[in-house]
Design an enzyme around this catalytic site. Structure first.
Site, PDB file in Angstrom:
ATOM      1  N   HIS A 301       0.939  -1.207  -0.081  1.00 57.38           N
ATOM      2  CA  HIS A 301      -0.039   0.044   0.115  1.00 57.38           C
ATOM      3  C   HIS A 301       0.870   1.314  -0.064  1.00 57.38           C
ATOM      4  O   HIS A 301       1.763   1.387   0.970  1.00 57.38           O
ATOM      5  CB  HIS A 301      -0.932   0.205   1.172  1.00 57.38           C
ATOM      6  N   HIS A 422      -0.761   2.603  11.627  1.00 58.84           N
ATOM      7  CA  HIS A 422       0.150   3.741  11.381  1.00 58.84           C
ATOM      8  C   HIS A 422       0.344   4.451  12.754  1.00 58.84           C
ATOM      9  O   HIS A 422      -0.755   4.644  13.297  1.00 58.84           O
ATOM     10  CB  HIS A 422      -0.758   4.551  10.143  1.00 58.84           C
ATOM     11  N   GLU A 428      -3.365  14.014  11.776  1.00 56.05           N
ATOM     12  CA  GLU A 428      -4.439  13.679  10.323  1.00 56.05           C
ATOM     13  C   GLU A 428      -5.731  14.109  11.249  1.00 56.05           C
ATOM     14  O   GLU A 428      -6.325  13.282  11.897  1.00 56.05           O
ATOM     15  CB  GLU A 428      -4.472  12.384  10.126  1.00 56.05           C
ATOM     16  N   HIS A 451      -6.700  12.245  14.390  1.00 50.29           N
ATOM     17  CA  HIS A 451      -5.470  11.236  14.878  1.00 50.29           C
ATOM     18  C   HIS A 451      -4.322  11.962  15.176  1.00 50.29           C
ATOM     19  O   HIS A 451      -3.730  12.514  14.252  1.00 50.29           O
ATOM     20  CB  HIS A 451      -5.415   9.844  14.067  1.00 50.29           C
ATOM     21  N   HIS A 457      -3.393   4.397  14.855  1.00 49.18           N
ATOM     22  CA  HIS A 457      -4.773   4.274  14.095  1.00 49.18           C
ATOM     23  C   HIS A 457      -4.645   3.284  12.973  1.00 49.18           C
ATOM     24  O   HIS A 457      -3.554   2.733  12.670  1.00 49.18           O
ATOM     25  CB  HIS A 457      -5.425   5.614  13.473  1.00 49.18           C
TER      26      HIS A 457
END
Length: 527
Positions: A301, A422, A428, A451, A457
């Site tokens: 990803h 992460h 974020e 977050h 998260h």
């Protein structure tokens, strides 16, 4: 004699100039722009020359960091009554020095739309998080808005730039430099100091606002991606000049956001009386359906930075004061209501202007008609109209329809395809425009999550289980449009958002319950 009036409210035929950061020039009356100089002794039509500086005079021109626009207006903007401090709004915040940080994961359900009273864009703003202080030109603030009334006043933000993300209800922004219409799946940026007024094009409207106190938004560097991709410069649209002047004395309230407070003054004229302008400091809009998504075609990803639409550079190279990142796709739709199912159709010829024949005398903007023209069941008939005798010096935007349905393919092999777990040195703040998010259930359009720096998260338990056992065939993701405001600053939730907002999801952390430990050998506990 009163000068000719080109009133934005009366002329619904919108045209745009294109190209991010270009040097534009546009006039609503022929010959209104001075030739060969900026402030002649006497301007055409006895207009008043005024420079709006978005950066210091000495900023570098070679890298397009020097931003300024010359406007030619009916009356000088200095003609106003003294400012008076407006009553402080509890939910509106611009200084975060005394705000306590909170490392907890936070999520909010959709912000309630007003169901009683009259709430315009200014009164409907609620600050959710931020850092820094507007008075020091350092930091940022994140707001949400919910309104049921068009503004009958004007606003100027002296503290920074507004990046507006409509989620429900299209907006018409009348600005000093012209008119923009912005719908869900589009964004707009109103630079510091530009006066604007927002008219709702639906009964109610809701969305998100990213406010940056220092510098301005730019396109991200593409690096090895090359010269093309992500948000292409040609797809950014800027307004053409359109002024408002009736010849009669009027009274307009102007709200100025200054050092975090709201000040009020009255003008005995319209603030939207710019007949012509040239420069590179102006509001603009962008259609997120035109974002050229990049992704992996092998494995793993990729980091979400490859979905960056705009960035506001920070003090450290490569580290943003604020990024605006989207998670496509964005199904074609230029209006949030009424809903219209997208259909495939044969392309129409490229047209510069459009008119809806079923409603004589009410022209439609090019951006609106292109999409509606693709919906064959509505039987829209589009005809080209002649350009005005005093056409703008720059070419009107020739807007081609998007006939292909923009979707994001996921093809990574042997890969956990949703966003990974992460912990990020950046903070974020996420929002949802429509549909669903592929990493978490329960994240609804009009809602938000925060977050903070280094707060863990990632996907919830249900998403993790499904993606860990999914058949990894090529897949079109058609779920929805989420976005992220990301910042190097440690975002602090406001006391209202954290403690008082009734729509905060107090059980958010429960979505990560139930993960079973990995199957590894047991070890002795050490002291």
């Amino acid at each position: 004699a009163a000068r000719t009036s080109t009133t934005a409210k009366e002329t619904d035929e919108l045209r745009y100039m294109t190209g991010f950061g270009n040097q534009f020039e546009t006039e609503a009356l022929p010959g209104a722009l001075p030739v060969g100089q900026n402030n002649p002794q006497q301007c055409p039509y006895n207009l008043y020359a005024e420079q709006i500086s978005g950066t210091a005079f000495t900023m570098d021109r070679s890298t397009n960091q020097n931003l300024r626009t010359w406007v030619y207006r009916v009356t000088p903007s200095v003609m106003h009554e003294p400012y008076v401090l407006a009553p402080r709004q509890k939910k509106f915040l611009s200084s975060f020095a005394d705000v306590r940080g909170d490392p907890n994961q936070m999520r909010w359900d959709p912000m309630p739309l007003p169901d009683s009273g009259e709430v315009d864009f200014v009164d409907g703003m609620t600050t959710m998080a931020g850092n820094g202080d507007a008075s020091s030109k350092s930091g940022l603030a994140i707001h949400m808005y919910a309104a049921n009334k068009s503004m009958d006043r004007a606003m100027q933000n002296s503290d920074g730039d507004f990046l507006i993300v409509p989620q429900e209800g299209a907006l018409r922004l009348q600005t000093e430099l012209g008119v923009l219409e912005v719908s869900p799946r589009e964004i707009c940026v109103i630079p510091r100091g530009i006066v604007f007024r927002i008219t709702l094009l639906a009964a109610r409207a809701r969305g998100y606002v990213l406010e940056v106190y220092n510098k301005h938004f730019v396109l991200p560097a593409l690096g090895p991606i090359g010269a093309n991709g992500l948000a292409n410069p040609r797809d950014f649209q800027y307004p053409v000049a359109a002024y408002e002047h009736t010849g009669a004395e009027t009274s307009t309230e102007l709200v100025n956001k200054f050092c975090g407070d709201l000040f009020q003054t009255r003008l005995r004229k319209s603030p939207f009386d710019v007949v012509a302008w040239h420069g590179n400091y102006a509001p603009f809009k962008y259609d997120l359906q035109r974002f050229n998504t990049m992704g992996t075609i092998s494995f793993d990803h990729p980091d979400p930075s490859i979905f960056t639409v705009l960035t506001c550079p920070g003090a450290t190279p490569g580290e943003a004061a604020a990024d605006f990142v989207i998670f496509p796709p964005t199904p074609p739709s230029s209006r949030s209501s009424p809903a219209r199912a997208p259909l495939r159709a044969k392309p129409l010829p490229t047209l510069s202007f459009f008119r809806r024949e079923s409603s004589p005398g009410r022209p439609l903007s090019a951006s609106r008609c292109c999409v509606l023209g693709a919906v064959s069941s509505l039987q829209w008939r589009l005809t080209a109209t002649k350009a005005r005798p005093h056409a703008d010096l720059t070419t009107a935007h020739r807007f081609r329809p998007l006939w292909c349905l923009r979707r994001r393919w996921m093809v990574a092999e042997k890969t956990f395809r949703p966003p990974y777990f992460h912990r990020n040195c950046m903070s974020e703040f996420m929002g949802m425009v429509h549909g669903s998010y592929d990493a978490k259930r329960g994240f609804r359009p009009g809602g938000a999550s925060l977050h903070a720096c280094m707060t863990p998260h990632g996907p919830d338990k249900a998403t993790f289980d499904a993606a860990s056992t999914a058949d990894l065939v090529p897949e079109k993701f058609e779920g929805g449009l989420a976005f992220m405001f990301e910042s190097a600053a440690m975002l602090k939730p406001t006391p209202y958002a954290a403690d008082e907002a009734p729509w905060r999801d107090r059980d958010y952390q429960a979505c990560w319950e139930g993960f079973t430990p990995a199957t590894v050998p047991l070890t002795m506990q050490t002291l």
